[in-house]
Each structure stands twice: as structure tokens, then as C-alpha cells.
Scaffold this motif. Structure first.
Motif, PDB file in Angstrom:
ATOM      1  N   THR A 161       0.790  -0.984   0.125  1.00 57.78           N
ATOM      2  CA  THR A 161       0.026  -0.055   0.140  1.00 57.78           C
ATOM      3  C   THR A 161       0.891   1.347  -0.119  1.00 57.78           C
ATOM      4  O   THR A 161       0.608   1.996  -0.811  1.00 57.78           O
ATOM      5  N   LYS A 162       1.836   1.207   0.906  1.00 54.08           N
ATOM      6  CA  LYS A 162       2.672   2.479   0.996  1.00 54.08           C
ATOM      7  C   LYS A 162       3.534   2.616  -0.342  1.00 54.08           C
ATOM      8  O   LYS A 162       3.560   3.757  -0.837  1.00 54.08           O
ATOM      9  N   ARG A 173       2.730   1.698  -3.501  1.00 53.23           N
ATOM     10  CA  ARG A 173       1.648   2.049  -4.290  1.00 53.23           C
ATOM     11  C   ARG A 173       1.278   3.572  -4.166  1.00 53.23           C
ATOM     12  O   ARG A 173       1.039   4.558  -5.177  1.00 53.23           O
ATOM     13  N   LEU A 174       1.049   4.063  -2.981  1.00 56.62           N
ATOM     14  CA  LEU A 174       0.818   5.653  -2.582  1.00 56.62           C
ATOM     15  C   LEU A 174       1.909   6.454  -2.983  1.00 56.62           C
ATOM     16  O   LEU A 174       1.528   7.542  -3.458  1.00 56.62           O
ATOM     17  N   GLN A 215       3.969   5.867  -5.443  1.00 59.14           N
ATOM     18  CA  GLN A 215       3.980   6.136  -6.503  1.00 59.14           C
ATOM     19  C   GLN A 215       3.026   6.861  -7.277  1.00 59.14           C
ATOM     20  O   GLN A 215       3.211   7.791  -8.292  1.00 59.14           O
ATOM     21  N   ARG A 216       1.812   7.054  -6.614  1.00 57.04           N
ATOM     22  CA  ARG A 216       0.832   8.019  -6.739  1.00 57.04           C
ATOM     23  C   ARG A 216       1.172   9.534  -6.554  1.00 57.04           C
ATOM     24  O   ARG A 216       1.029  10.367  -7.548  1.00 57.04           O
ATOM     25  N   ASN A 251      -6.373   8.387  -1.556  1.00 59.15           N
ATOM     26  CA  ASN A 251      -6.295   7.058  -2.412  1.00 59.15           C
ATOM     27  C   ASN A 251      -6.004   5.949  -1.496  1.00 59.15           C
ATOM     28  O   ASN A 251      -5.842   4.825  -1.815  1.00 59.15           O
ATOM     29  N   TYR A 252      -5.861   6.174  -0.111  1.00 52.33           N
ATOM     30  CA  TYR A 252      -5.499   5.134   0.955  1.00 52.33           C
ATOM     31  C   TYR A 252      -6.346   3.976   1.018  1.00 52.33           C
ATOM     32  O   TYR A 252      -6.063   2.743   0.987  1.00 52.33           O
ATOM     33  N   GLY A 262      -8.783   2.941  -1.214  1.00 52.66           N
ATOM     34  CA  GLY A 262      -8.683   1.917  -2.336  1.00 52.66           C
ATOM     35  C   GLY A 262      -7.200   1.026  -2.656  1.00 52.66           C
ATOM     36  O   GLY A 262      -7.302  -0.075  -2.898  1.00 52.66           O
ATOM     37  N   GLU A 263      -6.290   1.949  -2.511  1.00 48.54           N
ATOM     38  CA  GLU A 263      -5.106   1.066  -2.420  1.00 48.54           C
ATOM     39  C   GLU A 263      -4.912  -0.032  -1.526  1.00 48.54           C
ATOM     40  O   GLU A 263      -4.306  -1.039  -1.596  1.00 48.54           O
ATOM     41  N   ALA A 315      -7.004  -2.973  -2.533  1.00 50.93           N
ATOM     42  CA  ALA A 315      -6.503  -3.492  -3.657  1.00 50.93           C
ATOM     43  C   ALA A 315      -5.177  -4.447  -3.080  1.00 50.93           C
ATOM     44  O   ALA A 315      -4.793  -5.591  -3.470  1.00 50.93           O
ATOM     45  N   ALA A 316      -4.317  -3.841  -2.263  1.00 50.76           N
ATOM     46  CA  ALA A 316      -3.245  -4.639  -1.841  1.00 50.76           C
ATOM     47  C   ALA A 316      -3.799  -5.981  -0.912  1.00 50.76           C
ATOM     48  O   ALA A 316      -3.062  -6.940  -0.930  1.00 50.76           O
TER      49      ALA A 316
END
Length: 246
Positions: A32-33, A35-36, A38-39, A228-229, A231-232, A235-236
Motif C-alpha cells: 500500500t505504501k 503504491r501510494l 508511486q501515486r 487513495n489510501y 482503495g490502495e 487492492a493490496a
């Protein structure tokens, strides 16, 4: 540098989550961290393109992501070293928080040679600026060579000399520093049919250029993480369950 820091306390814990093995959570949070982060990078670059004045590809490529692990947070940071000039994390600080611009390497070379006072700054003129609003590195090296202010490295001396080769390149004749018509700066000399003509390349200013806050990096990053937390994380978590051994 922006750090994406999440703990188990931040996780949206449900009854189903509590029933699953606790060992999945460190992986989920690390993914999660990352991907966040990267966002955050992607969103920050978008804002830089919108708010910076003609940002160079080098500037836009200066933002990096360090992936999270189960024990370390993800990081989004600007490159802290550069081939020339001011490191990205230094000159972009002015865009993030505002303030006075520090001396560039070119200016430091002029000051070290006694060409410019320590409290002065070299402001480029329009004819010598490229599409990004900067003077090219090649032109600055020619100026430093002509003024005898170029650095030497590995036994190679870049300053203009009295040699035939150096005279053919003509940097010592082409560029000079001084006061012309009450204006201090670095000047270009061009030989014309009726004699020499001069025009300014850099004007020396007694005050440092001041930047206003152009993009509040940390606020932007925080908003991206907040939006976005959930949602990510979901997904994770789904990825972790899908890959888990039965």
C-alpha cells in the motif's frame, strides 16, 4: 522528502480481517505504501508541469520513489546530487517553500575568481536563454573558459590560454566581464565591419532572486495519500489473499 508512513493502527480493521492471519498485514501495508508513493510521484510531476516555468526534462525526472519493505516506509524524494549546477533537492526547495535562490555553481566560479562580488547574482539575458529559460551548460563553460574561471579536473585545464588552439576557439576574446555603460556583468564581444560590438550575457544583480511557493509538495502528497489510501489498501489486501497459500 515525503515519507508514506502507515501502521497497523491505520488499517481499516474489520471482523473478517481480524480472523485472517496477522502475518498478511506487513506485506499489505508495504504494498500500500509503495503504491501510494508511486501515486505521489505521478501527481507531483503533473503539478510541476503545470506550475513550474518551462521545467526541463532533468527537473521532471528528478523525483524518485524508494519502495517500502515490511520494516521500512516508502519515500518520495528529489535527487540530491547532480552532474552540474544546483542539486534538484536544493533548487526545488525554493519552489516548494519559497525563499531566496542560492548561488549556482557558475556564480560560485565567478565569485572565486573575483569577477563577481559574493553578494551578487548573475541574471541571464534573453538572447542567451534556451527554451527552458536557462543558459546552456556549453555556453557557461565557454564563458568561464574565456574569463579564466573554469575548473580544472584530471589534469585538464579548461581555461583559455595564449596557445594557438585556444586563440582559434576565441573564448577569451569573445567574453569579458566589467562595467559597460554603468551596468556590471559578463559581456559578449562580436567583431563587426566597423569595429567591435558588445551585448550583455549576464547582468550582475546585488539582490538574490526570490521564489514564491509554486507547488506545496507536502500538502499535495498528503492529499494524494488521503484520497487513495482506502482503495490502495483494499487492492493490496486482495492481492495478498489471492497469493496466499491455502
Amino acid at each position: 522528502m515525503f515519507k508514506v508512513d502507515l501502521s497497523l493502527d491505520h488499517a481499516p480493521v474489520t471482523k473478517a480481517l481480524q480472523e485472517l492471519e496477522h502475518k498478511h498485514l506487513p506485506f499489505v501495508l508495504a504494498l500500500t505504501k509503495t503504491r501510494l508513493a508511486q501515486r505521489v510521484k505521478k501527481g507531483t510531476i503533473t503539478v510541476m508541469k503545470q506550475r513550474l516555468d518551462r521545467p526541463t526534462p532533468t527537473t521532471l525526472n528528478s523525483l524518485f520513489v524508494k519502495m517500502a519493505t515490511k520494516t521500512k516506509d516508502a519515500q518520495v524524494y528529489f535527487k540530491d546530487s547532480w552532474a552540474s549546477g544546483i542539486p534538484a533537492d536544493t533548487y526545488l526547495q525554493q519552489a516548494v517553500s519559497g525563499g531566496l535562490r542560492p548561488h549556482k555553481r557558475f556564480e560560485k566560479a565567478l565569485i572565486a575568481r573575483g569577477i563577481m562580488r559574493s553578494g551578487q547574482y548573475a541574471v541571464p539575458t534573453a538572447p542567451f536563454m534556451n527554451q527552458y529559460g536557462n543558459v546552456s551548460r556549453g555556453t557557461m563553460l565557454k564563458i568561464l573558459s574565456g574569463l579564466g574561471a573554469a575548473e580544472s579536473a584530471g589534469g585538464y585545464q579548461a581555461n583559455a590560454t595564449d596557445s594557438d588552439r585556444s586563440k582559434r576557439k576565441g573564448n577569451a576574446h569573445r567574453f569579458f566581464s566589467g562595467d559597460v555603460g554603468g551596468t556590471q556583468g559578463v559581456w559578449e564581444r562580436k567583431t563587426m565591419g566597423m569595429g567591435d560590438a558588445v551585448r550583455p550575457v549576464f547582468i550582475f544583480s546585488d539582490s538574490a532572486p526570490r521564489y514564491r511557493t509554486i507547488f506545496p509538495f507536502f500538502k499535495i502528497a498528503g492529499n494524494i495519500v488521503q484520497a487513495n489510501y482506502a482503495g490502495e489498501f483494499s487492492a493490496a489486501w486482495a492481492a495478498a489473499i489471492a497469493s496466499a497459500k491455502p
